[in-house]
Enzyme design. Structure first.
Site, PDB file in Angstrom:
ATOM      1  N   LYS A   9       0.840  -1.200   0.000  1.00  0.00           N
ATOM      2  CA  LYS A   9       0.000   0.000   0.000  1.00  0.00           C
ATOM      3  C   LYS A   9       0.873   1.248   0.000  1.00  0.00           C
ATOM      4  O   LYS A   9       2.061   1.207   0.346  1.00  0.00           O
ATOM      5  CB  LYS A   9      -0.935   0.019   1.218  1.00  0.00           C
ATOM      6  N   PRO A 103       9.382  -5.454   0.351  1.00  0.00           N
ATOM      7  CA  PRO A 103      10.486  -5.319   1.307  1.00  0.00           C
ATOM      8  C   PRO A 103       9.983  -5.056   2.722  1.00  0.00           C
ATOM      9  O   PRO A 103       8.976  -4.370   2.936  1.00  0.00           O
ATOM     10  CB  PRO A 103      11.263  -4.098   0.776  1.00  0.00           C
ATOM     11  N   GLY A 109       3.560  -1.761   4.141  1.00  0.00           N
ATOM     12  CA  GLY A 109       2.555  -2.578   4.810  1.00  0.00           C
ATOM     13  C   GLY A 109       2.620  -4.061   4.519  1.00  0.00           C
ATOM     14  O   GLY A 109       1.610  -4.759   4.666  1.00  0.00           O
ATOM     15  N   GLY A 110       3.777  -4.578   4.139  1.00  0.00           N
ATOM     16  CA  GLY A 110       3.867  -5.978   3.751  1.00  0.00           C
ATOM     17  C   GLY A 110       3.462  -6.950   4.845  1.00  0.00           C
ATOM     18  O   GLY A 110       2.699  -7.883   4.601  1.00  0.00           O
ATOM     19  N   SER A 112       1.550  -6.438   7.499  1.00  0.00           N
ATOM     20  CA  SER A 112       0.120  -6.308   7.779  1.00  0.00           C
ATOM     21  C   SER A 112      -0.712  -6.969   6.684  1.00  0.00           C
ATOM     22  O   SER A 112      -1.712  -7.640   6.952  1.00  0.00           O
ATOM     23  CB  SER A 112      -0.261  -4.830   7.895  1.00  0.00           C
ATOM     24  N   ASP A 148      -2.443  -1.391  10.383  1.00  0.00           N
ATOM     25  CA  ASP A 148      -2.839  -1.401   8.972  1.00  0.00           C
ATOM     26  C   ASP A 148      -3.553  -2.674   8.541  1.00  0.00           C
ATOM     27  O   ASP A 148      -4.075  -2.736   7.425  1.00  0.00           O
ATOM     28  CB  ASP A 148      -1.600  -1.248   8.071  1.00  0.00           C
TER      29      ASP A 148
END
Length: 283
Positions: A9, A103, A109-110, A112, A148
């Site tokens: 995001k 990353p 937000g990876g 989450s 998130d």
């Protein structure tokens, strides 16, 4: 085997309104999912356990395969919820394969998103029917895992939402129409706690929550897509965490300077960093 995409995001609008008594900060942010995605695959097993395998180009050392991983914890919460509702037996478990492309500690937000995708993938692997009860349990569980995470579940249909509270109060919105997102992610981890520690008293005075806006860029025509002119883009994007991040994260200011000198001064930091994004027309 069930496969669910976990998108990254960006935050075209992120206002930090004030510090809260619980140690968090009150936010008003517009988030948009983008097409950089992790993948979560789930398969039910009869071990009663959650087992996670992590692979992919961003499977870094800080993305673990144990209880520290948000995807692991989300799947465990999904199993616990299903067991408490009598939907599965205690012997039911799940195998997750997490393919990392987003990353870590990049403001995208990876982790989450992986958590939200893990809940959805586990539920589908267990062949559970959707229900209001499960949706409510999902949102409560995800909110406990991170600010998130609820966005990625609640806004899955449009990929865009206004989020308030500490980010867990989600109002889905139409996605901005058209446009291209350019993304620059330096190999610099940006721990969220360090950025908020540097925030100190430089809080936003924008106390309003423009939830009626449909594009995430409140002063733009929602049908116009993303802005092309750099001066227009930067003046209409908001991130109250950018300056604290630039001061707290070693090396990040050099990237800000490089972008400015290269004619990309309209790029903004996403979340607490370290990724910068720019918005353009399709032309």
């Amino acid at each position: 085997m069930v496969r669910v995409l976990a998108p990254a995001k960006i935050n075209p609008h992120l206002a930090v309104l004030h510090a809260r008594s619980d140690g968090y900060h009150e936010l008003c942010t517009f988030m948009v999912a983008i097409d950089l995605c992790d993948e979560v695959e789930a398969r039910a097993n009869d071990s009663g356990l959650v087992r996670v395998t992590v692979e992919g180009p961003q499977a870094s050392v800080d993305v673990t395969s144990d209880q520290r991983n948000l995807a692991w914890r989300s799947a465990a919460l999904m199993l616990s919820t299903a067991r408490s509702l009598g939907l599965v037996s205690r012997d039911t478990g799940v195998d997750l394969r997490l393919h990392k492309r987003i990353p870590s500690q990049s403001g995208l937000g990876g982790g989450s998103s992986d958590a939200a995708a893990a809940w959805i993938a586990t539920s589908r692997a267990l062949e559970l029917d959707e229900s209001a009860e499960l949706d409510a349990a999902r949102d409560a569980a995800l909110a406990g895992l991170g600010s998130d995470t609820v966005f990625f579940a609640r806004a899955a249909a449009t990929g865009a939402a206004w989020c308030t509270g500490r980010g867990e109060v989600v109002v889905p919105a139409p996605s901005p129409r058209g446009g291209v997102i350019a993304l620059v992610t330096p190999s610099i981890p940006a721990p969220t706690a360090s950025v908020y520690a540097a925030l100190k008293s430089s809080l936003s005075r924008r106390a309003e929550s423009p939830l009626s806006g449909s594009s995430g860029l409140p002063s733009l025509d929602p049908d116009a897509g993303f802005p092309l002119l750099a001066v227009t883009a930067r003046s209409r994007l908001v991130n109250d965490l950018e300056l604290p991040a630039l001061s707290a994260i070693a090396g990040l200011q050099r990237w800000r300077t490089l972008l400015d000198e290269a004619g990309a001064g309209h790029f903004r930091l996403s979340g607490s960093g370290s990724s910068f994004f720019g918005l353009y027309d399709n032309d």
